[in-house]
Design an enzyme around this catalytic site. Structure first.
Site, mmCIF file in Angstrom:
data_model
loop_
_atom_site.group_PDB
_atom_site.id
_atom_site.type_symbol
_atom_site.label_atom_id
_atom_site.label_comp_id
_atom_site.label_asym_id
_atom_site.label_seq_id
_atom_site.Cartn_x
_atom_site.Cartn_y
_atom_site.Cartn_z
ATOM 1 N N ASP A 40 -1.012 10.891 9.791
ATOM 2 C CA ASP A 40 -0.901 9.775 10.750
ATOM 3 C C ASP A 40 -0.004 10.156 11.904
ATOM 4 O O ASP A 40 1.202 9.993 11.837
ATOM 5 C CB ASP A 40 -0.343 8.551 10.017
ATOM 6 C CG ASP A 40 -0.252 7.335 10.921
ATOM 7 O OD1 ASP A 40 -0.863 7.344 12.000
ATOM 8 O OD2 ASP A 40 0.444 6.383 10.541
ATOM 9 N N GLU B 151 1.933 4.667 19.893
ATOM 10 C CA GLU B 151 1.043 3.838 19.062
ATOM 11 C C GLU B 151 1.849 3.134 17.988
ATOM 12 O O GLU B 151 1.634 1.961 17.699
ATOM 13 C CB GLU B 151 -0.046 4.715 18.434
ATOM 14 C CG GLU B 151 -1.178 3.922 17.773
ATOM 15 C CD GLU B 151 -0.942 3.579 16.305
ATOM 16 O OE1 GLU B 151 -1.755 2.839 15.733
ATOM 17 O OE2 GLU B 151 0.063 4.030 15.728
ATOM 18 N N ASP C 258 -7.684 7.850 13.947
ATOM 19 C CA ASP C 258 -6.297 7.631 13.524
ATOM 20 C C ASP C 258 -6.270 7.720 12.001
ATOM 21 O O ASP C 258 -6.593 6.749 11.321
ATOM 22 C CB ASP C 258 -5.830 6.258 14.022
ATOM 23 C CG ASP C 258 -4.362 6.009 13.747
ATOM 24 O OD1 ASP C 258 -3.700 6.879 13.155
ATOM 25 O OD2 ASP C 258 -3.873 4.922 14.137
HETATM 26 ZN ZN LIG Z 1 -1.639 6.041 13.153
#
Ligand SMILES: [Zn+2]
Length: 507
Positions: free
Chosen positions: A274, A306, A337
């Site tokens: 991530d 983000e 993502d």
């Molecule tokens: Zn992420």
């Protein structure tokens, strides 16, 4: 202005330099899905994952948080690769000012320390008061009983974002809030979203594990009282951070395929799944695409911020909005993502709304179909993930741009049904290292990463060649802007039911 650690490109850029004149470019063979898929190797993904982890671990904080040394080095690492492809791509390092938040704190309940995390943008607080349970999921002002005033609100995670719960607790007069997980395990971090909020001011807010929340709740429900001490200390300030946007020099710049992944991590660790996986995924696609010609222009976007609440992608879409027609040129946005989760599922966005009752803008359903067919034709199972506002497609969807993408799961539990489709560990979340220090190279799952990457490049080949399978763009976008608003309204409407889905917001 970008950070200037020039040695970085020498250190990291291992791709062969491609020097192409305009004439050379026009002689490149047209891109084909099979050729791109064939070019994908585990080794190339693995090498880049190691490089990203090395970047994080070379810094004192061992992470790649927005505006940190680790993130600035990540930006340099991306542009180091792009520098090798200068004859194929132009790129821009887009600076923007973002509100940064770094918080620490602690929670004691009845004199005992409970493992907790402070949410980003949580104000500083030191509160020792009675804990009062909030009704339902704390997404409505009416869920907050009068007794919450001058006390600490105890709220379940779910249905609405953390920030709304904190703001509603503040509006009800609570001095602090505790949000407990609605899935097994701890809440490992999260953002309240950039303040201010119309519902009220945030209060010091911490997250705890489901089991800890339920044990407090059981005392309260038994008529007992529980005292808590919430301490939050926050450093909240403006910083400058950077998106990276690269676009093919060739191709029709009025018909753009945009792909995005986020280049920042959370504080806890290097963030190699991530969203190192998506960052690497689109970078590798950009590298391999440079051997081919395309009809449409292809834009690769690495978003910062983000993890603080979709800051980079939101900023970028706002800047495009300032110039008439710029957003109209983007015919499709694809988001990646987390595509290498250890206990993976293969998921694509629920473009047609069939699973979660929330459709994407027109064209999103066709993109879902594209990915479904791709996986099925190769003997893989595929499931849908909701457009729940938890990643960078949101600003594009709000503007009616068709959206799609791939996802291998974060903190959703692998149900029996998902276990039957994908194997792995039933009852465990898809990424047990999600937002922890263990989201590192060793915990990537290449059995997920490689097929996801092949599907990613297949979609690049498809839409770099033609948007013919999507509804006619202009009419669709007119309807799509309305659809984006419908998505937003649906998420804010209390009568809306998101089927089979109770969590919301990047946590
Ligand atoms: Zn992420």
């Amino acid at each position: 202005m970008r950070s200037t650690i020039t040695s970085c490109s020498l250190l990291w850029a291992a791709v062969a330099t491609v020097v192409l004149s305009q004439e050379d470019r026009s002689r490149l063979p047209p891109v084909k899905a099979l050729a791109l898929q064939k070019a994908i190797s585990k080794k190339a993904l693995s090498t880049k994952a190691h490089e990203l982890e090395d970047i994080a671990y070379s810094t004192p904080d061992r992470n790649r948080v927005m505006s940190s040394e680790g993130h600035n080095l990540t930006v340099d690492w991306i542009t180091g690769y792009l520098d090798q492809l200068r004859d194929y791509y132009t790129y821009e390092v887009q600076p923007f000012i973002a509100l940064y938040s770094e918080s620490n704190g602690s929670l004691e309940v009845a004199g005992e320390v409970i493992e907790s995390v402070v949410f980003e943008y949580s104000p500083s607080a030191e509160v020792e008061e009675e804990i009062i349970a909030v009704d339902n999921l704390g997404c409505e002002a009416s869920d907050y009983p009068d007794a919450v005033a001058d006390s600490i609100a105890l709220i379940s995670r779910g249905e609405c974002e953390f920030g709304l719960k904190s703001a509603l607790a503040g509006a009800a007069g609570a001095l602090a809030a505790i949000i407990y997980n609605n899935e097994q395990g701890a809440i490992t971090g999260g953002t309240l979203g950039e303040p201010p909020r119309p519902e009220g001011d945030y209060v010091g807010t911490v997250g705890i594990a489901k089991a800890d929340g339920l044990s407090i709740l059981s005392v309260l429900e038994g008529g007992g009282s529980v005292t808590g001490t919430v301490v939050t200390e926050s450093d909240i300030r403006n910083v400058t951070t950077f998106n990276v946007i690269a676009e093919t020099i060739a191709g029709d710049h009025s018909n753009v395929l945009a792909l995005g992944a986020h280049s920042d991590s959370v504080f806890a660790g290097p963030g190699i799944n991530d969203d190192g996986s998506g960052t690497i995924g689109i970078l590798e696609a950009a590298i391999q695409l440079s051997n081919y010609s395309t009809n449409n222009a292809v834009r690769f976007c690495w978003w910062s911020g983000e993890e603080f609440g979709l800051l980079g992608s939101t900023h970028y879409v706002e800047t495009l909005n300032d110039t008439a027609g710029e957003l109209d040129k983007i015919k499709l946005y694809l988001n990646f993502d987390m595509i290498a989760s250890p206990n993976y599922i293969f998921a694509t966005f629920d473009g047609d709304g069939s699973k979660y009752n929330l459709t994407g803008p027109p064209g999103s359903a066709e993109v879902e179909t594209f990915y479904r067919k791709w996986f099925k034709s190769r003997g893989y199972n595929i499931t849908a993930t909701a457009f729940d506002g938890r990643s960078d497609y949101q600003a594009f969807a709000d503007n009616g741009i068709p959206c799609g993408g791939l996802f291998t799961g974060a903190d959703e539990t692998k149900t029996r049904l998902l276990y039957e489709k994908f194997g792995g560990e039933q009852g465990e979340i898809c990424d047990p290292n999600y937002h922890t220090a263990l989201d590192n190279y060793d915990n990537l799952n290449f059995d997920a990463f490689v097929p996801m990457e092949k599907a990613l490049v297949a979609s690049v080949a498809e839409y770099a060649t033609s948007f013919g399978s999507l509804p006619e763009a202009k009419k669709a976008r007119a309807r799509g802007v309305e659809d984006g608003k419908i998505m937003r309204r649906a998420l804010a409407d209390e009568s809306f039911v998101m089927k089979g889905h109770t969590k919301l917001w990047r946590a």
